[in-house]
Design a protein around this motif. Sequence first.
Motif, mmCIF file in Angstrom:
data_model
loop_
_atom_site.group_PDB
_atom_site.id
_atom_site.type_symbol
_atom_site.label_atom_id
_atom_site.label_comp_id
_atom_site.label_asym_id
_atom_site.label_seq_id
_atom_site.Cartn_x
_atom_site.Cartn_y
_atom_site.Cartn_z
ATOM 1 N N UNK A 458 -1.290 -0.758 4.986
ATOM 2 C CA UNK A 458 -2.222 -1.887 4.920
ATOM 3 C C UNK A 458 -3.348 -1.611 3.931
ATOM 4 N N UNK A 459 -3.903 -0.396 3.977
ATOM 5 C CA UNK A 459 -4.975 -0.037 3.045
ATOM 6 C C UNK A 459 -4.475 -0.107 1.614
ATOM 7 N N UNK A 460 -3.316 0.499 1.375
ATOM 8 C CA UNK A 460 -2.804 0.557 0.013
ATOM 9 C C UNK A 460 -2.447 -0.830 -0.508
ATOM 10 N N UNK A 461 -1.953 -1.688 0.369
ATOM 11 C CA UNK A 461 -1.627 -3.049 -0.059
ATOM 12 C C UNK A 461 -2.889 -3.789 -0.496
ATOM 13 N N UNK A 462 -3.953 -3.658 0.286
ATOM 14 C CA UNK A 462 -5.220 -4.314 -0.056
ATOM 15 C C UNK A 462 -5.797 -3.717 -1.323
ATOM 16 N N UNK A 463 -5.779 -2.390 -1.410
ATOM 17 C CA UNK A 463 -6.319 -1.717 -2.594
ATOM 18 C C UNK A 463 -5.539 -2.102 -3.844
ATOM 19 N N UNK A 464 -4.217 -2.157 -3.752
ATOM 20 C CA UNK A 464 -3.390 -2.517 -4.906
ATOM 21 C C UNK A 464 -3.691 -3.931 -5.373
ATOM 22 N N UNK A 465 -3.940 -4.827 -4.438
ATOM 23 C CA UNK A 465 -4.295 -6.198 -4.815
ATOM 24 C C UNK A 465 -5.593 -6.221 -5.614
ATOM 25 N N UNK A 466 -6.548 -5.382 -5.226
ATOM 26 C CA UNK A 466 -7.804 -5.301 -5.970
ATOM 27 C C UNK A 466 -7.548 -4.727 -7.361
ATOM 28 N N UNK A 472 -5.831 -8.132 -14.179
ATOM 29 C CA UNK A 472 -5.758 -9.533 -14.608
ATOM 30 C C UNK A 472 -7.076 -9.994 -15.219
ATOM 31 N N UNK A 473 -8.167 -9.416 -14.713
ATOM 32 C CA UNK A 473 -9.481 -9.801 -15.227
ATOM 33 C C UNK A 473 -9.594 -9.505 -16.730
ATOM 34 N N UNK A 474 -8.864 -8.469 -17.160
ATOM 35 C CA UNK A 474 -8.921 -8.103 -18.572
ATOM 36 C C UNK A 474 -7.892 -8.808 -19.427
#
Length: 477
Positions: A458-466, A472-474
């Motif tokens: 769960x942590x890694x999934x959330x972190x990967x999304x960030x 994408x921001x770049x």
Amino acid sequence: MTVVLSIDQGTSGTKAIVVGSAGETLAIAEAELRPRYGEGGVVEQDPRALLRSVLETGRRAVAEAGHPIDVVALANQGETVLAWDRGTGVPLSPAIVWQDRRAASVCAGLSEHAEWVAERTGLVLDSYFSAPKMAWLRGNVTTEGVVTTVDTWLLHHLTGEFVTDAATASRSLLTDVDTAAWDPELIGLFGLDDEPLPRIVACDEIIGTTRAFGAPTPVAGLIVDQQAALLAEACLDAGAAKCTFGTGAFLLANTGATAVRSTAGLTSSVAWRAAGQTAYCVDGQVYTAASAIRWIRDLGFIRTAGELDTVAARQADGTLCVPALAGLAAPWWRPDATATFTGMTLSTGPEHLVLAVLQGIAAQVATLCELVTGDLGTPLTRLRADGGLTRSRTLMQAQADLAQMPVDVYPSAHATPLGAAALARLALDPRMTLREAVGPWRPAAVYEPVWSAERAAEFRSTWTAVAEATVRKGDPT
């Protein structure tokens, strides 16, 4: 007794150790180096400061050991380059550090060749590697002298020779990874056809002698710093892996006699050429680890890296960090990515930000572990770890939790010079096996996962999304 002076010339400092035949450390001398960071991805070092640090630490270590040395070994930064006068040894440019991103434009101009370059070299077409920086230097700084990796320049000052080792050469984007030889087509692609390139030597080859540290002494044991650590930690069999937590974090896994072409955006290169054989490794990089800790120290969150465990929050408050302070490497390969904190509230304090940075480093390494598993075809079961940041219990526990595997901490803070020392011993006594030259070791600490697999996922999934949002921001709009 064979006594080795082993010098680790790194990004943040130079370390010289004198090692006895049983692997015992007889003396240590260190010098701090501070790269210059500038806008536009500039990361430079003063070459004269690099050479001075090598000579001064080596001489201090020899004097402290009080014992004649039999051989000098050198581990190097790998992809850092400079221009210099081959006749005088005088540098003609700053040292352009592996973290420097100014050569991204060179890679962008060659993007149509990226797939072919990856197949031929085992690497990714990225300014992290030597050739783009060499081409950038030629196009923007000087056309005089020669342009090489830093190890060649240092070895020239020590011995007068013009050489590099097979592992370092394989990190250049200029060699065929299967042969570890300079490739004329690649050299032409980067516009370096007229460049004199150093002779590629084995890591356990005696290349000459030096008087820099006293009586004439043979020089052998030449290798990239990360591959040296892989060797020191006895990752001698295919599937064995380590991560060095230094300026960046570098995960390497031995792939045996085969140069694996990664399907996951990792890189493949020579681990070492020694005892008449060439071993390969697959690796992934995290550009900022200790350099991220230095950043939060400079911001005043901690006074020293030794405070990480006392300052970091015991529990996260939902704050996440992607510490892409120098871009993101594998599997994104986005030099334009920037660091991100997210999930902060009015109750977020410095302790939560410190923990988020540590967890962000560990999350990137855990991602690399998963990608390495895919390339190897078998899961990693343990991770060996070395480097200064292994002293942080918080980081090492986060690494075990997020990678969901035990982390074995190397008992010495000197894995890189000890790996180079093993190669130097092998050079003096070719009857030794590589395993004998390395010797046995036991972990100083073992960190077992305490998080459940579900919590880690769960942590890694959330972190990967960030992290993906950061990339994408770049993206150009």
